[in-house]
Scaffold this active site. Structure first.
Site, PDB file in Angstrom:
ATOM      1  N   ASP A 323       0.732  -1.260  -0.055  1.00 50.72           N
ATOM      2  CA  ASP A 323       0.325  -0.006  -0.035  1.00 50.72           C
ATOM      3  C   ASP A 323       0.806   1.261   0.022  1.00 50.72           C
ATOM      4  O   ASP A 323       1.808   1.397   0.608  1.00 50.72           O
ATOM      5  CB  ASP A 323      -1.045  -0.004   1.249  1.00 50.72           C
ATOM      6  N   GLU A 352       1.767   0.062  -4.804  1.00 55.53           N
ATOM      7  CA  GLU A 352       0.785   0.959  -5.240  1.00 55.53           C
ATOM      8  C   GLU A 352       1.692   2.255  -5.464  1.00 55.53           C
ATOM      9  O   GLU A 352       2.085   2.899  -4.682  1.00 55.53           O
ATOM     10  CB  GLU A 352      -0.431   1.106  -4.301  1.00 55.53           C
TER      11      GLU A 352
END
Length: 612
Positions: A323, A352
């Site tokens: 993330d 990400e």
């Protein structure tokens, strides 16, 4: 009597010194490439003790911080076989002991195969997927209780719900599952997404237990499915126990206290940028409830490395999705990533990197030709193709092509593949848990879903589908995150519609599922799609044509994004069609003659397996 009082007093005093509330990692493994393990002991004034360890194991360093409740003890575990060690803590004449286990490692653990372009990844949010265990919907130890009537509340989905529906995912043709985080998140509200973790060694009790997570991986492996963990290196939640009693002041980024990230990731490599702006990108907090971790602190970085490795070994994981990768301290996160891939050379990690320019996204992929300019290497094998996602968000509403609109956007996106070190290791997606739902954007126009999924499944890279899209689920981002994260129909007792079952699906759900299933299951065995070369042609009249090909196999993909029927002259594609006279369209299951022209219905696609 005096002797009895002495014994009782000694036992009482010893119990005070024996107070160790946490040991992390809770155990370790033999035969790791990471030869040293730093064991963190946490308890009241634990740092006041000296420490030794049994079985001739060498302590290479002992680190104390300004907080006496922490003691970091590093041992050389390179040649330590699986066994029970014993740490001895002493303060004067008072001593106590704590066992610590070195466990046997799975055979060939370091060489585990990860996800790659042969996979289709299924992204699900466990709280919204299926409730397999009604007894863990709420926990007495955690603040937020289940309330399915609250759109942004806890709905009760759990690990058992995933296990119960693995056959559904396998039938769809997906081969890997990326679940949003499952570790404990003890926020008072909105905790279901679990990105504000309060304990990174413990599965959230409302999802299940550590053992159940381990069981999930085992059940998936029986079905040839891969488990990808959503790992968060950038931040924890404000309810994390270490935030409430910090090991060091700089364990988290302090300003002092909270400061908001400016979210401008370009500051990470902007040669004209100010140091202040770069600091507020990397060090600023993502949101006030998520304190920002300081990966430039060696203790923090090592803690995160060991935690990641521990989960890979413990749960037998097949990959990570990381993330907010590009918000981390870029030097620290590169060291974290390299430590993981040094331990597991075939382990894939996708980060990400939510940016809208290929060069900027490429910067974060391993061996990037862009980052090389600044002598930087993230060591991150895979990144998410957000520029392709941007195209998916509007292109199928552009019926009339012009210089910059229509399928030319696809062409231009893939024309920039030269910027990437490895285009085949990009994660491709129509949508995810943070974006607008594809079926909402296109008002559940099934033809447009077919166009999008056709390209997703046949283009270079790793396709990822978001749970429920395969049955036509929609949701409006404008209404809030809860609307794009609705419960999967059939995942809860009493649901009127059970889309997990063929007999329970509506006609519309069946239409979506059957198309998705056919496409993804066809893709499974097609190495030409997994690793074949891509050759594409400039679109004409909003028709995009590309080929995936190897020395022995070739597939022609045609996407007609126009609102009317089209006729294409096949002579344009002679360099790829030479020697081929016919083909088989996978989608219509019909044979196709490849002579002079090809007729296409409006808003339609073809996947033609070429034949000589």
């Amino acid at each position: 009597m005096k002797k009895l009082i002495y014994i009782l007093t000694t036992l009482f005093t010893a119990s005070l010194f024996a107070q160790i509330d946490r040991v992390e990692p809770p155990f370790w493994y033999e035969g790791m490439n990471k030869s040293e393990v730093q064991v963190m002991f946490y308890g009241k004034n634990i740092a006041q003790n000296s420490v030794s360890v049994s079985n001739n194991v060498v302590i290479t360093s002992i680190t104390k911080t300004e907080n006496p409740n922490y003691l970091f003890v590093t041992i050389d575990a390179k040649n330590v076989k699986a066994q029970q060690l014993q740490f001895t803590f002493a303060n004067g004449k008072k001593t106590f002991k704590r066992n610590y286990e070195i466990k046997a490692r799975k055979e060939n653990s370091a060489l585990r195969k990860s996800f790659d372009a042969s996979d289709v990844m299924y992204l699900l949010m466990p709280d919204r997927f299926a409730n397999g265990n009604l007894n863990n919907d709420s926990s007495s130890e955690l603040q937020e209780k289940a309330n399915r009537s609250l759109p942004g509340g806890r709905h009760g989905g759990d690990i058992q719900g995933i296990i119960n529906n693995l056959d559904y995912i396998k039938e769809l043709g997906a081969t890997a599952i990326w679940s949003t985080p499952l570790c404990e998140d003890n926020d008072k509200g909105y905790s279901y997404h679990t990105y504000g973790q309060s304990d990174v060694y413990k599965i959230d009790a409302r999802y299940g237990t550590n053992e159940e997570y381990k069981q999930l991986a085992a059940e998936m492996h029986k079905k040839d499915l891969k488990l990808v963990m959503d790992y968060v290196t950038n931040h924890w939640g404000a309810e994390h126990w270490m935030f409430k009693d910090m090991p060091t002041y700089d364990w988290f980024h302090q300003f002092p206290g909270y400061a908001q990230s400016n979210y401008r990731m370009i500051t990470q490599y902007d040669t004209n940028g100010s140091q202040r702006d770069a600091k507020y990108c990397m060090d600023g907090w993502f949101v006030p409830s998520m304190p920002d971790l300081n990966q430039s602190n060696p203790l923090v970085l090592n803690y995160l490395i060991q935690n990641a490795i521990w989960w890979i070994e413990y749960a037998d994981l097949d990959g990570f999705r990381v993330d907010t990768y590009s918000y981390n301290d870029k030097e620290g996160i590169a060291k974290w990533t390299k430590a993981i891939t040094d331990e597991y050379p075939y382990f894939n990690i996708v980060g990400e990197v939510w940016m809208h320019d290929q060069a900027q996204i490429s910067y974060w992929q391993k061996d990037s030709p862009i980052a090389k300019i600044q002598n930087y290497n993230s060591h991150l094998p895979s990144v998410m193709d957000f520029t392709l996602h941007d195209v998916f968000g509007n292109v199928f509403n552009e019926d009339k092509a012009d210089w910059g609109n229509g399928t030319i956007k696809f062409y231009e996106n893939f024309a920039n593949d030269f910027l990437y070190a490895n285009p085949n290791n990009l994660l491709l997606f129509l949508e995810n848990h943070d974006t607008g739902r594809f079926n909402e954007i296109y008002k559940n126009d099934f033809k447009k879903y077919q166009l999008g999924l056709t390209l997703l499944a046949t283009m270079r890279g790793i396709p990822q589908i978001y749970y429920g899209s395969e049955i036509g689920m929609a949701g409006d981002k404008v209404k809030g995150d809860a609307d794009i994260r609705q419960d999967f129909p059939g995942g809860w007792n009493g649901d009127g519609n059970n889309a997990f079952s063929a007999s329970g699906r509506t006609e519309i759900q069946k239409q979506y599922f059957d198309f998705s299933k056919k496409l993804f299951n066809w893709r499974k065995s097609k190495s030409v799609i997994h690793s074949g070369k891509l050759t594409h042609y400039i679109p004409e009249n909003n028709v995009y044509v590309y080929f995936r090909h190897t020395n022995s196999e070739s597939v022609m993909v045609v996407i007609n994004n126009a609102a009317d029927n089209q006729k294409i002259n096949l002579s344009r594609f002679e360099e790829n069609l030479k020697g081929f006279t016919s083909g088989h369209d996978v989608l219509s299951d019909k044979n196709v003659e490849l002579k002079t022209e090809l007729l296409l219905d409006a808003k339609s696609s073809m996947i033609i397996e070429l034949k000589k």
